[in-house]
Design an enzyme around this catalytic site. Structure first.
Site, PDB file in Angstrom:
ATOM      1  N   CYS A 133      -6.503   6.394   4.595  1.00 39.28           N
ATOM      2  CA  CYS A 133      -6.405   7.997   4.938  1.00 39.28           C
ATOM      3  C   CYS A 133      -6.950   8.709   4.316  1.00 39.28           C
ATOM      4  CB  CYS A 133      -5.453   8.745   4.415  1.00 39.28           C
ATOM      5  SG  CYS A 133      -4.915   9.507   4.649  1.00 39.28           S
ATOM      6  N   CYS A 137      -5.737  12.754  -1.203  1.00 32.91           N
ATOM      7  CA  CYS A 137      -4.912  13.129  -2.737  1.00 32.91           C
ATOM      8  C   CYS A 137      -5.248  12.390  -3.685  1.00 32.91           C
ATOM      9  CB  CYS A 137      -3.596  12.785  -1.811  1.00 32.91           C
ATOM     10  SG  CYS A 137      -3.041  13.892  -0.672  1.00 32.91           S
ATOM     11  N   CYS A 357       2.587   3.901  -1.543  1.00 33.42           N
ATOM     12  CA  CYS A 357       2.316   4.017  -0.357  1.00 33.42           C
ATOM     13  C   CYS A 357       0.445   3.851  -0.471  1.00 33.42           C
ATOM     14  CB  CYS A 357       2.743   5.614   0.123  1.00 33.42           C
ATOM     15  SG  CYS A 357       1.226   6.119   1.142  1.00 33.42           S
TER      16      CYS A 357
HETATM   17  S1  SF4 Z   1      -0.428  11.317  -0.345  1.00 32.28           S
HETATM   18 FE1  SF4 Z   1      -1.880   9.363   0.520  1.00 32.28          FE
HETATM   19  S2  SF4 Z   1      -1.903   8.983   2.469  1.00 32.28           S
HETATM   20 FE2  SF4 Z   1      -0.633  10.927   2.329  1.00 32.28          FE
HETATM   21  S3  SF4 Z   1      -2.154  12.418   2.878  1.00 32.28           S
HETATM   22 FE3  SF4 Z   1      -2.709  12.187   0.877  1.00 32.28          FE
HETATM   23  S4  SF4 Z   1      -4.175  11.047   0.642  1.00 32.28           S
HETATM   24 FE4  SF4 Z   1      -3.152  10.900   2.794  1.00 32.28          FE
END
Ligand code: SF4
Length: 369
Positions: A133, A137, A357
């Site tokens: 991704c 985050c 995750c």
């Molecule tokens: S929580 Fe992880 S997988 Fe979901 S948008 Fe944020 S960085 Fe991407």
């Protein structure tokens, strides 16, 4: 010719192109998605001559289950290996096709995770929409992978179809799907919607829109686009902070779509009569879990109609955050509920098999390195 991920219309056109009646495409669609028949020989709703032609001219490519982790709470975590392939269009790829690759999109080999979670009267399947991704985050291990690639519609569907098939002897009547695995679904919009249309089609996988939730980090143009779709899942927003300063630090995407812009898009989002917007809030000890944070969340969400908040206790692991105390979580929840915002504490399933995750795919990359 890859069939998994193709819509009913595409399969009908394919049949016409093969000199077959169009309705044969509908039969293949039903066999693939409603009956989960991945072997042409088993598609007995089509004549033997067509099955033989399909076996010679088409493929149904399923990801390989690289690892399976069974949790003591009954959930199963899958690590799927997605083969490298050559993309020829949305959801359409041929592994091993090397002709004309310079004109096509190369799909890198990748690993993604999905989780099957059985509970009373239903099963929930959490699927990935991208390998890695780009959203970054700070509390998410997938972010450390960076974006490897978008998944095709077929690769997204397979994460639902394979676990359903594996557990077919003991499925509960209701299936819930959550798009909360690796990736930001709204940054792979076309493939995600192509997969969702098949999942939500009563003649396809046949899951009710009330039981499918797409979770976004707050990609405002994607939220606006989703609101225009005729067939769409429920929407959840990953909030995780009570002001811009905090959210900028935890979710840098907030610098592009700050809270005022995000919440304005939420206000305008066309909810169906039965629908509410869900806000997810990962509780990080002494970062975002103070009573003052709860009061700020009330001020942010108060002007919105039909919202609920899921408070998600943090799973301690490799990242430098701490769990909130049970008292802090309860106090936070109470402040929201007292001000009229429904709030629930949702524990992650499969905590004993690494529920964060991105964790499995990251381990995979680290071990191959
Ligand atoms: S929580 Fe992880 S997988 Fe979901 S948008 Fe944020 S960085 Fe991407």
């Amino acid at each position: 010719m890859e069939l998994l991920g193709k819509s009913k219309e595409e399969l009908r056109e394919m049949c016409v192109g093969m000199g077959e009646p169009a309705y044969r495409g509908g039969q293949i669609y039903h066999a693939l998605y409603a009956e989960r028949k991945f072997d042409f020989a088993q598609m007995t709703n089509s004549p033997a001559s067509l099955r033989e032609r399909l076996a010679a001219e088409a493929t149904v490519t399923l990801p390989v289950v690289k690892q399976r982790f069974a949790s003591s709470d009954g959930s199963v975590r899958y690590l799927f290996a997605l083969g490298g392939a050559v993309k020829q269009g949305d959801g359409d790829f041929n592994a091993g096709d090397t002709e004309g690759t310079e004109k096509k999109n190369l799909l890198k080999a990748a690993s993604v995770e999905a989780v099957f979670m059985p509970s009373e009267g239903r099963q929930t399947i959490c699927v990935s929409t991208q390998a890695g991704c780009a959203v970054d985050c700070q509390f998410c291990l997938t972010a450390q992978l960076g974006l490897i690639r978008n998944l095709t519609a077929g690769e997204i569907l397979a994460q639902v179809l394979l676990p359903l098939e594996e557990h077919k002897g003991r499925l509960a009547p209701q299936t819930n799907i959550v798009l909360m695995g690796q990736g930001e679904p709204l940054l792979n919009f076309d493939a995600v919607m192509a997969a969702l249309r098949i999942l939500l089609d009563p003649e396809g996988v046949g899951i009710s829109p009330k039981h499918v939730t797409l979770s976004t980090s707050g990609i405002v143009p994607g939220i606006e686009r989703l609101g225009l779709e005729k067939v769409r899942p429920k929407l959840a927003i990953s909030l995780n902070a009570s002001n811009d300063e905090q959210r900028d630090a935890l979710m840098p995407i907030n610098k592009k779509y700050p809270l005022s812009v995000l919440l304005d898009a939420c206000k305008k989002y066309p909810l169906r009569p039965w629908e509410h917007l869900t806000f997810e809030y990962v509780m990080l000890g002494e970062v975002n879990d103070a009573p003052e944070d709860a009061r700020r969340v009330v001020r942010l969400l108060g002007p919105l109609k039909s919202v609920k908040v899921n408070l998600i206790p943090w799973n301690p692991g490799e990242l430098p955050y701490r769990e909130s105390s049970a008292e802090a979580i309860e106090e936070f929840r109470r402040i929201l509920v007292d001000r009229g915002i429904p709030a629930f504490v949702r524990y992650s399933r499969g905590r004993d098999v690494m529920a964060a995750c991105g964790q499995l795919a990251l381990m995979q990359i680290e071990s191959s390195a």
